[in-house]
Scaffold this motif. Structure first.
Motif, PDB file in Angstrom:
ATOM      1  N   GLU A   1       0.856  -1.178   0.000  1.00  9.13           N
ATOM      2  CA  GLU A   1       0.000   0.000   0.000  1.00  9.13           C
ATOM      3  C   GLU A   1       0.891   1.227   0.000  1.00  9.13           C
ATOM      4  OE1 GLU A   1      -3.072  -0.128   2.948  1.00  9.13           O
ATOM      5  OE2 GLU A   1      -3.125   2.051   3.088  1.00  9.13           O
TER       6      GLU A   1
ATOM      7  N   TYR B   1       1.028   5.749   0.020  1.00  4.01           N
ATOM      8  CA  TYR B   1       0.470   7.107   0.031  1.00  4.01           C
ATOM      9  C   TYR B   1       1.128   7.777  -1.169  1.00  4.01           C
ATOM     10  CZ  TYR B   1      -0.618  11.769   2.072  1.00  4.01           C
ATOM     11  OH  TYR B   1      -1.079  13.053   2.331  1.00  4.01           O
TER      12      TYR B   1
ATOM     13  N   MET C   1       2.563  11.523  -1.691  1.00  2.99           N
ATOM     14  CA  MET C   1       3.710  11.782  -0.822  1.00  2.99           C
ATOM     15  C   MET C   1       4.917  10.968  -1.272  1.00  2.99           C
ATOM     16  SD  MET C   1       3.928  11.560   3.359  1.00  2.99           S
ATOM     17  CE  MET C   1       5.532  11.540   4.203  1.00  2.99           C
TER      18      MET C   1
ATOM     19  N   PRO D   1       6.340   6.527   2.217  1.00  2.45           N
ATOM     20  CA  PRO D   1       5.154   6.049   2.928  1.00  2.45           C
ATOM     21  C   PRO D   1       4.555   4.839   2.207  1.00  2.45           C
ATOM     22  CG  PRO D   1       4.642   8.036   1.698  1.00  2.45           C
ATOM     23  CD  PRO D   1       6.099   7.780   1.503  1.00  2.45           C
TER      24      PRO D   1
ATOM     25  N   TRP E   1       3.617   0.465   2.848  1.00  2.25           N
ATOM     26  CA  TRP E   1       3.397  -0.581   3.847  1.00  2.25           C
ATOM     27  C   TRP E   1       3.150  -1.879   3.119  1.00  2.25           C
ATOM     28  CZ3 TRP E   1       1.306   4.223   3.522  1.00  2.25           C
ATOM     29  CH2 TRP E   1       1.666   5.133   4.533  1.00  2.25           C
TER      30      TRP E   1
ATOM     31  N   TRP F   1       0.449  -7.273   8.569  1.00  3.18           N
ATOM     32  CA  TRP F   1       1.253  -6.107   8.185  1.00  3.18           C
ATOM     33  C   TRP F   1       2.679  -6.350   8.654  1.00  3.18           C
ATOM     34  CZ3 TRP F   1      -0.419  -2.906   4.709  1.00  3.18           C
ATOM     35  CH2 TRP F   1      -1.787  -2.656   4.575  1.00  3.18           C
TER      36      TRP F   1
ATOM     37  N   ILE G   1       8.467   6.168  10.102  1.00  2.00           N
ATOM     38  CA  ILE G   1       8.938   6.856   8.899  1.00  2.00           C
ATOM     39  C   ILE G   1       9.897   7.968   9.299  1.00  2.00           C
ATOM     40  CG2 ILE G   1       6.984   8.494   8.810  1.00  2.00           C
ATOM     41  CD1 ILE G   1       7.030   8.099   5.727  1.00  2.00           C
TER      42      ILE G   1
ATOM     43  N   LEU H   1      -5.961  11.227   6.156  1.00  2.00           N
ATOM     44  CA  LEU H   1      -5.877   9.968   5.404  1.00  2.00           C
ATOM     45  C   LEU H   1      -5.271   8.895   6.311  1.00  2.00           C
ATOM     46  CD1 LEU H   1      -4.328  11.264   2.031  1.00  2.00           C
ATOM     47  CD2 LEU H   1      -6.725  11.235   2.740  1.00  2.00           C
ATOM     48  N   TYR H   2      -5.929   7.746   6.375  1.00  2.00           N
ATOM     49  CA  TYR H   2      -5.433   6.644   7.205  1.00  2.00           C
ATOM     50  C   TYR H   2      -4.832   5.562   6.320  1.00  2.00           C
ATOM     51  CZ  TYR H   2      -8.398   8.856  10.721  1.00  2.00           C
ATOM     52  OH  TYR H   2      -8.974   9.757  11.594  1.00  2.00           O
ATOM     53  N   PHE H   3      -3.680   5.039   6.706  1.00  2.00           N
ATOM     54  CA  PHE H   3      -3.022   4.026   5.886  1.00  2.00           C
ATOM     55  C   PHE H   3      -2.778   2.729   6.649  1.00  2.00           C
ATOM     56  CE2 PHE H   3      -2.005   8.052   3.925  1.00  2.00           C
ATOM     57  CZ  PHE H   3      -2.294   7.786   2.591  1.00  2.00           C
ATOM     58  N   ALA H   4      -2.784   1.644   5.872  1.00  2.00           N
ATOM     59  CA  ALA H   4      -2.359   0.321   6.368  1.00  2.00           C
ATOM     60  C   ALA H   4      -3.066  -0.015   7.687  1.00  2.00           C
ATOM     61  CB  ALA H   4      -0.845   0.282   6.500  1.00  2.00           C
TER      62      ALA H   4
ATOM     63  N   ARG I   1      -5.679   2.431   8.913  1.00  2.00           N
ATOM     64  CA  ARG I   1      -6.964   2.380   8.206  1.00  2.00           C
ATOM     65  C   ARG I   1      -7.786   1.184   8.680  1.00  2.00           C
ATOM     66  NH1 ARG I   1      -5.505   1.131   3.289  1.00  2.00           N
ATOM     67  NH2 ARG I   1      -5.767  -0.957   4.132  1.00  2.00           N
TER      68      ARG I   1
ATOM     69  N   SER J   1       2.068  13.067   8.546  1.00  2.00           N
ATOM     70  CA  SER J   1       2.566  13.995   7.523  1.00  2.00           C
ATOM     71  C   SER J   1       1.571  15.134   7.416  1.00  2.00           C
ATOM     72  CB  SER J   1       2.695  13.288   6.172  1.00  2.00           C
ATOM     73  OG  SER J   1       1.425  12.812   5.742  1.00  2.00           O
TER      74      SER J   1
ATOM     75  N   GLU K   1      -3.716  18.576   4.452  1.00  2.00           N
ATOM     76  CA  GLU K   1      -3.903  17.140   4.286  1.00  2.00           C
ATOM     77  C   GLU K   1      -2.944  16.434   5.226  1.00  2.00           C
ATOM     78  OE1 GLU K   1      -4.416  15.438   0.358  1.00  2.00           O
ATOM     79  OE2 GLU K   1      -3.020  13.820   0.855  1.00  2.00           O
ATOM     80  N   VAL K   2      -3.498  15.623   6.111  1.00  2.00           N
ATOM     81  CA  VAL K   2      -2.688  14.957   7.138  1.00  2.00           C
ATOM     82  C   VAL K   2      -2.723  13.444   6.894  1.00  2.00           C
ATOM     83  CG1 VAL K   2      -2.396  14.522   9.610  1.00  2.00           C
ATOM     84  CG2 VAL K   2      -3.209  16.763   8.813  1.00  2.00           C
ATOM     85  N   GLY K   3      -1.526  12.838   6.831  1.00  2.00           N
ATOM     86  CA  GLY K   3      -1.451  11.385   6.686  1.00  2.00           C
ATOM     87  C   GLY K   3      -1.173  10.746   8.031  1.00  2.00           C
TER      88      GLY K   3
ATOM     89  N   LEU L   1       0.462   7.717   9.505  1.00  2.00           N
ATOM     90  CA  LEU L   1       1.435   6.794   8.928  1.00  2.00           C
ATOM     91  C   LEU L   1       1.982   5.806   9.957  1.00  2.00           C
ATOM     92  CD1 LEU L   1       3.493   9.593   7.077  1.00  2.00           C
ATOM     93  CD2 LEU L   1       1.406   8.469   6.273  1.00  2.00           C
TER      94      LEU L   1
END
Lengths: 81, 145, 145, 81
Positions: free
Chosen positions: C53, C55, C58, C123, C125, C137, C143, D6-9, D12, D54, D71-73, D75
């Motif tokens: 995955e 981002y 970025m 960024p 994963w 995961w 990071i 934004l939420y990742f991995a 999220r 971020s 925009e905030v990630g 991570l």
């Protein structure tokens, strides 16, 4: 005894020969051969200090002994890659 | 299992991706490939091409020694190397070495060692042919024992 | 002059030889390519594949930062990098980075820097899918800013 | 003001949302947002210490200020390559 001598690159250009059999006295060393090839091909004197020798595909120092039938490479400074 | 020839002195063009493939392995996480090519300039003079000369039988044995030493020093999974000889033009590949390892730090170090050893211990010589018609043996270093 | 896209986040298979070609240049004597592939085992468990995955926006900017920093630190002639995302199988290429320089020491160092920076600052994963049906995961590191 | 999050991995997975607009008081910091998203999605507490943020595609510390529209990630620890 005799050894087979192969000349490469600048050494071949100077000796004007690719390979030859060189007779040597018994128990001659690489250093003795070095003297002998300069006697046979005086123009090789220009490379005398920078050249190295291989004996049967391994780099050998001047005091290494030679035996009948050895293959000796006359190797100017290398620049592969 | 496919048998891959992993050390070659060849007159034919080198395909770096084949050298890389010969070193690759499902168990390896990283592979490092070095590719040496003919530069268009040397000491400011425009190069037309290079002639490589090799003491072939000795060079093939030296490649075997380099592989053995790389495997002794690092946990190498796959290693492959090819060096070309004969007439090469600007932009053509003269040498390629690939190493794969489980971890990338080892692959970088083993590949770096191998190309340094190729340059230092292989009995090969090159003559530069310049655009102005002159040619000269490239000044090298005494071969390492 | 051919315009080459030199930094890519892509869902398609990566061809390492194209990444190498994108970094190559007639003025460079040496190029170093790093290729990361999906290993068949992780911590002793048999891996079926990985889901990456990203981002994306970025990550693309970070790749630009890595290239700029590599060029600032070393005399880089060409640099190219690709990172894949989506579903990957064992043996497939996840990342490739190539750097060409006049001298090989610089190419090795700049390539090593770039892959380390990709691993530390992009960024991205990954989720491992094991042969036994489980998935997880992959534990990473915070990071780097 | 509002920021886009934004939420990742793993983040999220835990938040069960990919992105959302989060209202914040004026002059809120990244740290304030960190508290707010845990309030909105309590399961994110598991990642509270390992996650980084971020802001407009650059990693930002907790004391960094936020502005309307940023925009905030979110991570989790990264593992590319």
């Amino acid at each position: 005894m005799k050894v087979r001598v192969l000349y490469f690159a600048a050494a071949r250009d100077l000796a004007s020969v690719e390979s030859e059999r060189v007779p040597l006295k018994e128990r001659a060393s690489v250093g003795d051969l070095a003297g002998e090839i300069v006697r046979l091909h005086p123009s090789l004197k220009a490379l005398e200090r920078s050249v190295r020798f291989s004996v049967n595909f391994e780099v050998a120092e001047r005091d290494a002994p030679l035996r009948d039938g050895d293959e000796v490479g006359v190797l100017p400074p290398v620049a592969g890659g | 299992m496919k048998v891959k020839k992993t050390a070659m002195i060849t007159r034919r063009p080198i395909d770096p991706s084949k050298v890389l493939a010969a070193a690759a392995d499902d168990a390896a996480g990283g592979a490092v490939l070095f590719v040496g090519t003919i530069r268009k300039k040397s000491d400011g003079k425009r190069v037309r091409g290079l002639s490589y000369e090799v003491y072939r039988e000795m060079a093939e044995r030296k490649m075997g020694d380099i592989e053995a030493e790389a495997r002794r020093r690092w946990p190498v999974i796959g290693i492959a190397m090819s060096h070309r000889y004969g007439e090469l033009e600007v932009g053509e590949v003269s040498v390629a070495v690939a190493v794969s390892c489980e971890h990338r730090a080892d692959a970088f170090e083993a590949c770096r060692y191998s190309i340094d050893a190729i340059k230092g211990t292989l009995p090969m010589w090159k003559k530069e042919r310049f655009a102005d018609g002159t040619e000269t043996w490239v000044k090298g270093a005494p071969i390492e024992g």
